[in-house]
Design a protein around this motif. Structure first.
Motif, PDB file in Angstrom:
ATOM      1  N   LYS A 291      31.310   6.173   4.768  1.00 28.97           N
ATOM      2  CA  LYS A 291      29.961   6.093   5.317  1.00 28.97           C
ATOM      3  C   LYS A 291      29.759   7.120   6.428  1.00 28.97           C
ATOM      4  CE  LYS A 291      28.960   2.234   3.000  1.00 28.97           C
ATOM      5  NZ  LYS A 291      27.898   2.166   1.984  1.00 28.97           N
ATOM      6  N   VAL A 292      30.864   7.654   6.927  1.00 32.92           N
ATOM      7  CA  VAL A 292      30.812   8.538   8.091  1.00 32.92           C
ATOM      8  C   VAL A 292      30.116   9.861   7.768  1.00 32.92           C
ATOM      9  CG1 VAL A 292      32.154   9.777   9.833  1.00 32.92           C
ATOM     10  CG2 VAL A 292      32.860   7.504   9.091  1.00 32.92           C
ATOM     11  N   MET A 293      30.428  10.447   6.607  1.00 34.95           N
ATOM     12  CA  MET A 293      29.836  11.735   6.254  1.00 34.95           C
ATOM     13  C   MET A 293      28.316  11.628   6.122  1.00 34.95           C
ATOM     14  SD  MET A 293      32.274  13.783   6.448  1.00 34.95           S
ATOM     15  CE  MET A 293      31.367  15.236   5.939  1.00 34.95           C
ATOM     16  N   LYS A 294      27.861  10.514   5.580  1.00 31.39           N
ATOM     17  CA  LYS A 294      26.414  10.292   5.463  1.00 31.39           C
ATOM     18  C   LYS A 294      25.783  10.147   6.843  1.00 31.39           C
ATOM     19  CE  LYS A 294      26.905   7.951   1.004  1.00 31.39           C
ATOM     20  NZ  LYS A 294      26.816   6.656   0.300  1.00 31.39           N
ATOM     21  N   LEU A 295      26.479   9.411   7.731  1.00 30.42           N
ATOM     22  CA  LEU A 295      25.979   9.247   9.097  1.00 30.42           C
ATOM     23  C   LEU A 295      25.933  10.598   9.814  1.00 30.42           C
ATOM     24  CD1 LEU A 295      25.138   7.450  11.496  1.00 30.42           C
ATOM     25  CD2 LEU A 295      27.559   7.277  12.083  1.00 30.42           C
ATOM     26  N   LEU A 296      26.984  11.388   9.664  1.00 31.87           N
ATOM     27  CA  LEU A 296      27.032  12.708  10.303  1.00 31.87           C
ATOM     28  C   LEU A 296      25.917  13.614   9.772  1.00 31.87           C
ATOM     29  CD1 LEU A 296      30.887  13.399  10.427  1.00 31.87           C
ATOM     30  CD2 LEU A 296      29.384  12.777  12.332  1.00 31.87           C
ATOM     31  N   ALA A 297      25.645  13.503   8.467  1.00 33.44           N
ATOM     32  CA  ALA A 297      24.543  14.278   7.872  1.00 33.44           C
ATOM     33  C   ALA A 297      23.211  13.858   8.496  1.00 33.44           C
ATOM     34  CB  ALA A 297      24.506  14.080   6.364  1.00 33.44           C
ATOM     35  N   LEU A 298      23.051  12.555   8.698  1.00 34.99           N
ATOM     36  CA  LEU A 298      21.836  12.017   9.308  1.00 34.99           C
ATOM     37  C   LEU A 298      21.688  12.509  10.751  1.00 34.99           C
ATOM     38  CD1 LEU A 298      19.399  10.118   9.107  1.00 34.99           C
ATOM     39  CD2 LEU A 298      20.899   8.241   9.776  1.00 34.99           C
ATOM     40  N   ILE A 299      22.790  12.479  11.497  1.00 36.10           N
ATOM     41  CA  ILE A 299      22.783  12.953  12.881  1.00 36.10           C
ATOM     42  C   ILE A 299      22.439  14.436  12.930  1.00 36.10           C
ATOM     43  CG2 ILE A 299      24.268  13.426  14.885  1.00 36.10           C
ATOM     44  CD1 ILE A 299      25.727  10.779  14.245  1.00 36.10           C
ATOM     45  N   LEU A 300      23.038  15.201  12.024  1.00 36.75           N
ATOM     46  CA  LEU A 300      22.785  16.641  11.971  1.00 36.75           C
ATOM     47  C   LEU A 300      21.316  16.929  11.672  1.00 36.75           C
ATOM     48  CD1 LEU A 300      23.899  19.542  12.027  1.00 36.75           C
ATOM     49  CD2 LEU A 300      24.371  19.318   9.571  1.00 36.75           C
ATOM     50  N   VAL A 301      20.763  16.253  10.678  1.00 39.37           N
ATOM     51  CA  VAL A 301      19.349  16.445  10.322  1.00 39.37           C
ATOM     52  C   VAL A 301      18.441  16.106  11.503  1.00 39.37           C
ATOM     53  CG1 VAL A 301      17.450  15.549   8.897  1.00 39.37           C
ATOM     54  CG2 VAL A 301      19.636  16.137   7.837  1.00 39.37           C
ATOM     55  N   THR A 302      18.762  15.028  12.212  1.00 43.89           N
ATOM     56  CA  THR A 302      17.963  14.601  13.368  1.00 43.89           C
ATOM     57  C   THR A 302      17.994  15.652  14.473  1.00 43.89           C
ATOM     58  OG1 THR A 302      18.465  12.286  12.843  1.00 43.89           O
ATOM     59  CG2 THR A 302      17.576  12.745  15.033  1.00 43.89           C
ATOM     60  N   ILE A 303      19.177  16.182  14.759  1.00 45.69           N
ATOM     61  CA  ILE A 303      19.312  17.209  15.807  1.00 45.69           C
ATOM     62  C   ILE A 303      18.596  18.495  15.415  1.00 45.69           C
ATOM     63  CG2 ILE A 303      20.968  18.693  17.031  1.00 45.69           C
ATOM     64  CD1 ILE A 303      22.950  16.315  16.911  1.00 45.69           C
ATOM     65  N   VAL A 304      18.823  18.935  14.178  1.00 47.57           N
ATOM     66  CA  VAL A 304      18.174  20.168  13.705  1.00 47.57           C
ATOM     67  C   VAL A 304      16.650  20.008  13.728  1.00 47.57           C
ATOM     68  CG1 VAL A 304      17.806  21.645  11.684  1.00 47.57           C
ATOM     69  CG2 VAL A 304      20.120  20.944  12.311  1.00 47.57           C
ATOM     70  N   SER A 305      16.158  18.835  13.334  1.00 45.31           N
ATOM     71  CA  SER A 305      14.716  18.577  13.319  1.00 45.31           C
ATOM     72  C   SER A 305      14.116  18.683  14.719  1.00 45.31           C
ATOM     73  CB  SER A 305      14.426  17.181  12.749  1.00 45.31           C
ATOM     74  OG  SER A 305      14.890  17.088  11.422  1.00 45.31           O
ATOM     75  N   SER A 306      14.913  18.324  15.718  1.00 44.22           N
ATOM     76  CA  SER A 306      14.441  18.370  17.097  1.00 44.22           C
ATOM     77  C   SER A 306      14.284  19.805  17.597  1.00 44.22           C
ATOM     78  CB  SER A 306      15.408  17.607  18.007  1.00 44.22           C
ATOM     79  OG  SER A 306      14.797  17.264  19.234  1.00 44.22           O
ATOM     80  N   PHE A 307      15.067  20.727  17.018  1.00 40.15           N
ATOM     81  CA  PHE A 307      15.059  22.117  17.475  1.00 40.15           C
ATOM     82  C   PHE A 307      14.317  23.064  16.534  1.00 40.15           C
ATOM     83  CE2 PHE A 307      18.521  20.393  19.978  1.00 40.15           C
ATOM     84  CZ  PHE A 307      18.441  21.093  21.166  1.00 40.15           C
ATOM     85  N   ILE A 308      13.868  22.560  15.387  1.00 36.42           N
ATOM     86  CA  ILE A 308      13.346  23.429  14.329  1.00 36.42           C
ATOM     87  C   ILE A 308      12.161  24.286  14.776  1.00 36.42           C
ATOM     88  CG2 ILE A 308      11.736  21.737  13.325  1.00 36.42           C
ATOM     89  CD1 ILE A 308      14.066  23.948  11.253  1.00 36.42           C
TER      90      ILE A 308
END
Length: 494
Positions: A291-308
């Motif tokens: 489940k960790v890789m999916k969570l990390l993907a979610l965290i990454l998308v959230t961070i990138v979305s904040s800076f896009i």
């Protein structure tokens, strides 16, 4: 009674949420001053056109123009806007929760927990800065629009999704990353995994984001051209500048996560991210499923979305209002863990999860109350400092016989700490001393001193005159002083 509570649970939760939020934001509700509030109070129409319309924030423009037509006093306007924002944010929580339970099968008790998680997502620590602004009800409306648009996108209702997304971006552009976050979460929940279907949805949301951003940029350019307005944001599509901006974004991620733009205790967000990832590792080990890789993907998308959005412009990169996605990060992560694992049905894991959720929710609420209280203290101290400045001017005019009719700022670099009051502990936009803030000082002085000053821009000549005067009179560099017919008001760059 139990059946009645279950039947009307959404109404009950809605009212409770509004009450809690009104308590936390009481210092905003009773009327307060942001730097922009002082400026608006001096001319609703002028500010609406030159700040909001020029920046492509059409609904904020309409909101202030309507207030001008109705002659609503500034503090009353702030109270109306704040209460409206709380109600709209609560609607966003309800809408988010209701769509989640369409995607994930939950019991009535589990639905209550999801409501709590959604509260942490929407009323996060970055929201405190969004609520700080006079047009906060419009800014919060953008968040609701992005949730609705993301839902329609996942339901393949593309025209509706695009229409709502356009409304959202004309409310406020700084939160558009939340559309990407919501669409990604909804897609993962709907498909149960990060695969081809989710990737296709990412492509669709990216394309729609580019379309609405382009529409907004064209609007800004046309408005500036036809009304001869000065744009407050500098956008660039130059490849070299975009490359520099991408580098700046990468370099800024850790400072933003660590300091949370001053809106959450330093390193606490990083600590909770580590706790959430550690908990997910334990769940993965227990369930024998990664489940960790999916969570990390979610965290990454959230961070990138904040800076896009900072790929084409740099302004406000270290302000909380544009990093709503970062503020929602822990809530989004907890939502994923709760809905996409089996902890709901296992008492021990569920209890550990509830401890994490409750501790974060309590800290988040306490943090909100602390920030709004310190902001109110800063407002009080701004008024007191203006009284001292007024006394300084009167004394100088009586002794010299010279009338003060000009104000000039002196920019002091790398001393941002002096731009805050000693009586406040938190260091964020909302606790800044606006008298010492270049973008807000003129509005504060005009509001309290009620003098028709001529405001002169930064210039080298004024800086040399000020420096010479300070040295000759053995004063501290940074003191507010009167020289000739001019008040010199040093500003500390953030």
């Amino acid at each position: 009674m139990k059946d009645w509570v279950i039947k009307y649970r959404n109404y009950i939760l809605f009212i409770i949420t509004i009450i809690i939020s009104c308590i936390l934001y009481w210092n905003y509700l009773i009327g307060h001053f942001a730097a922009e509030t002082y400026a608006i109070s001096l001319g609703y129409k002028n500010y609406a056109i030159n700040a909001y319309l020029a920046d492509g924030r059409f609904f904020s423009f309409l909101f202030i123009i309507l207030a001008d037509k109705l002659e609503i006093p500034i503090l009353t306007l702030i109270s109306i806007s704040t209460l409206s924002a709380i109600i709209i944010a609560t609607v966003a929580i309800l809408y988010l929760k209701n769509y989640i339970i369409q995607l994930v099968k939950l019991t009535k008790k589990q639905e209550l927990i999801v409501w709590g998680i959604c509260y942490c997502i929407i009323f996060n620590f970055m929201m405190v800065e969004i609520m700080y602004f006079p047009e906060c009800c419009i800014m919060v409306s953008s968040i609701l629009c992005y949730i609705i648009s993301a839902k329609y996108l996942i339901q393949r209702k593309y025209i509706r999704s695009l229409f709502i997304l356009i409304i959202g971006i004309f409310c406020y552009q700084g939160t558009i990353g939340f559309f990407i976050v919501c669409a990604f979460v909804f897609s993962v929940f709907k498909n149960g995994k990060i695969g081809k279907a989710v990737f296709i949805d990412i492509c669709k949301m990216t394309l729609m984001g580019i379309i609405v951003a382009s529409i907004n940029l064209v609007f800004i350019k046309l408005i500036a051209l036809f009304l001869h307005l000065v744009q407050n944001k500098a956008f660039s599509l130059n490849f070299n500048i975009i490359k520099q901006n991408i580098y700046l974004n990468i370099k800024s991620v850790y400072p933003v996560l660590q300091n949370s733009c001053g809106l959450f205790p330093k390193n606490l967000l990083l600590i909770y991210i580590e706790i959430v990832i550690g908990f997910t590792l334990l769940i993965s080990y227990k369930e024998k499923e990664d489940k960790v890789m999916k969570l990390l993907a979610l965290i990454l998308v959230t961070i990138v979305s904040s800076f896009i959005m900072f790929i084409i412009q740099r302004g406000s990169i270290f302000t909380g209002r544009v990093h709503f996605c970062i503020g929602s990060l822990i809530g989004i992560s907890l939502l994923y863990i709760y809905c996409m694992t089996n902890i709901k049905d296992k008492k021990i894991w569920r209890n550990i999860f509830l401890v994490i959720l409750l501790s974060y929710a309590i800290l988040n609420c306490a943090n909100t109350a602390k920030l709004t209280t310190e902001h109110k203290i800063a407002n009080k101290l701004e008024k007191e400092e203006c009284i001292r400045i007024e006394n300084l001017i009167y004394q100088y005019e009586n002794e010299s016989g010279i009338q003060i009719n000009k104000v000039v700022p002196i920019l002091i670099q790398n001393q941002s700490e002096r731009g805050y009051f000693e009586q406040t502990k938190r260091r964020a936009i909302i606790t800044y001393n606006n008298i010492r803030h270049y973008y807000g000082y003129s509005g504060v002085l005009q509001y309290y001193l009620k003098r028709d000053f001529e405001y002169i821009g930064l210039n080298k000549e004024s800086e040399n005159i000020y420096r010479k005067y300070i040295i000759e009179n053995n004063l501290e560099y940074g003191n507010i002083v009167c020289i000739e017919d001019t008040l010199y008001c040093p500003q500390y760059h953030m």
